[in-house]
Design a protein around this motif. Structure first.
Motif, PDB file in Angstrom:
ATOM      1  N   GLU A  24      -8.620   6.335   4.120  1.00  0.00           N
ATOM      2  CA  GLU A  24      -7.333   5.753   4.103  1.00  0.00           C
ATOM      3  C   GLU A  24      -6.184   6.664   4.034  1.00  0.00           C
ATOM      4  OE1 GLU A  24      -5.442   2.439   1.323  1.00  0.00           O
ATOM      5  OE2 GLU A  24      -7.119   3.778   0.615  1.00  0.00           O
ATOM      6  N   CYS A  25      -6.480   7.695   3.111  1.00  0.00           N
ATOM      7  CA  CYS A  25      -5.448   8.953   3.024  1.00  0.00           C
ATOM      8  C   CYS A  25      -5.098   9.744   4.383  1.00  0.00           C
ATOM      9  CB  CYS A  25      -5.763   9.659   1.849  1.00  0.00           C
ATOM     10  SG  CYS A  25      -5.447   9.111   0.427  1.00  0.00           S
ATOM     11  N   THR A  28      -3.211   7.427   6.967  1.00  0.00           N
ATOM     12  CA  THR A  28      -1.878   7.287   6.891  1.00  0.00           C
ATOM     13  C   THR A  28      -1.066   8.693   6.776  1.00  0.00           C
ATOM     14  OG1 THR A  28      -2.156   7.655   4.187  1.00  0.00           O
ATOM     15  CG2 THR A  28      -1.907   5.461   5.054  1.00  0.00           C
ATOM     16  N   GLU A  77      -1.681  -1.826  -7.136  1.00  0.00           N
ATOM     17  CA  GLU A  77      -1.317  -0.871  -6.187  1.00  0.00           C
ATOM     18  C   GLU A  77      -2.313  -1.119  -4.744  1.00  0.00           C
ATOM     19  OE1 GLU A  77       0.965   1.784  -5.866  1.00  0.00           O
ATOM     20  OE2 GLU A  77       1.945   0.440  -7.528  1.00  0.00           O
ATOM     21  N   ARG A  81      -0.887  -2.031  -1.176  1.00  0.00           N
ATOM     22  CA  ARG A  81      -1.146  -1.229  -0.074  1.00  0.00           C
ATOM     23  C   ARG A  81      -1.694  -2.116   1.212  1.00  0.00           C
ATOM     24  NH1 ARG A  81      -3.010   2.285  -3.837  1.00  0.00           N
ATOM     25  NH2 ARG A  81      -5.308   1.609  -3.515  1.00  0.00           N
ATOM     26  N   TRP A  84       1.101  -3.986   2.401  1.00  0.00           N
ATOM     27  CA  TRP A  84       1.878  -3.026   3.339  1.00  0.00           C
ATOM     28  C   TRP A  84       1.133  -2.867   4.852  1.00  0.00           C
ATOM     29  CZ3 TRP A  84      -0.150   1.233   5.844  1.00  0.00           C
ATOM     30  CH2 TRP A  84       0.757   2.281   6.352  1.00  0.00           C
ATOM     31  N   TYR A 123      -9.493  -1.448   5.451  1.00  0.00           N
ATOM     32  CA  TYR A 123      -9.107  -2.632   4.613  1.00  0.00           C
ATOM     33  C   TYR A 123      -9.921  -3.797   4.943  1.00  0.00           C
ATOM     34  CZ  TYR A 123      -5.013  -0.216   2.689  1.00  0.00           C
ATOM     35  OH  TYR A 123      -4.137   0.520   2.141  1.00  0.00           O
ATOM     36  N   MET A 167       5.235   3.160   3.062  1.00  0.00           N
ATOM     37  CA  MET A 167       4.145   3.847   2.988  1.00  0.00           C
ATOM     38  C   MET A 167       4.082   5.038   2.151  1.00  0.00           C
ATOM     39  SD  MET A 167       1.778   5.691   6.571  1.00  0.00           S
ATOM     40  CE  MET A 167       3.172   6.875   6.425  1.00  0.00           C
ATOM     41  N   LEU A 170       3.809   3.959  -1.588  1.00  0.00           N
ATOM     42  CA  LEU A 170       2.348   3.945  -1.904  1.00  0.00           C
ATOM     43  C   LEU A 170       1.390   4.691  -1.900  1.00  0.00           C
ATOM     44  CD1 LEU A 170       2.239   0.313  -0.241  1.00  0.00           C
ATOM     45  CD2 LEU A 170       2.743   0.702  -2.642  1.00  0.00           C
ATOM     46  N   TYR A 171       1.727   5.821  -0.896  1.00  0.00           N
ATOM     47  CA  TYR A 171       0.453   6.648  -0.574  1.00  0.00           C
ATOM     48  C   TYR A 171       0.669   8.040  -1.039  1.00  0.00           C
ATOM     49  CZ  TYR A 171      -1.917   3.226   2.093  1.00  0.00           C
ATOM     50  OH  TYR A 171      -2.431   1.894   2.674  1.00  0.00           O
TER      51      TYR A 171
END
Length: 180
Positions: A24-25, A28, A77, A81, A84, A123, A167, A170-171
């Motif tokens: 995920e990180c 993004t 959170e 995400r 989003w 997700y 984004m 949130l990240y």
């Protein structure tokens, strides 16, 4: 000319494979790089007619203030995400709906879609019970094509400007990259 096209396809294929193997990180972070101001300006403003807008549902416009309000309402959170992702990917699809394949922004939006597809695989692990009711209802509204839904005209660049801002909210801290 065809060699250049083949090279672009090769790069996209490699990028797609890399995105499929990333978390995920990392995905993004790649999105943040793709959503640089200069690229959004060129592909989503300069390549469109002056004051061009896309019709979207009211729920498809997710701003930082919406996130702040939901956070204050104790939405998790992870759920934010998830929201989003759904709102931003739907906004990107709205932009792509108006683009012919030969449009100069087509390849750029295709690359963004590939990154969102990779993020979607991350997700896909979420179950409906893992997401707050408020967020689940919003996601359901975003994906419904109801004629009753409120529509608004939004510039394509503004949709992805909001996508990037939210984004980063949130990240940024979670993934350890600069949120400015």
């Amino acid at each position: 000319m065809q060699q250049g096209y083949a090279a672009v396809l090769c790069v996209l294929a490699v990028m797609g494979l890399e995105a499929a193997a990333l978390g995920e990180c990392e995905i993004t972070r790649l999105l943040q790089d793709k959503l640089q101001y200069e690229m959004r300006l060129q592909y989503l403003k300069h390549y469109f007619p002056i004051d061009y807008t896309v019709q979207v549902q009211y729920e498809e416009v997710l701003r930082p203030s919406n996130i702040t309000r939901l956070r204050n309402g104790t939405v998790s959170e992870a759920a934010l995400r998830y929201l989003w992702f759904h709102v931003s990917s739907q906004a990107l699809l709205r932009i792509r709906e108006v683009l012919p394949e030969k449009h100069p922004s087509w390849k750029y939006t295709q690359e963004l879609c590939q990154l969102f597809d990779a993020l979607g695989r991350e997700y896909s692990k979420y179950r409906q019970t893992d997401v707050d009711v408020v967020v689940a209802d919003l996601v359901k509204q975003v994906h419904s094509a109801s004629a009753e839904s409120r529509r608004k005209a939004v510039r394509p660049k503004a949709l992805l400007d909001n996508c990037l801002k939210v984004m980063r909210m949130l990240y940024g801290r979670r993934c350890g990259w600069d949120s400015t």
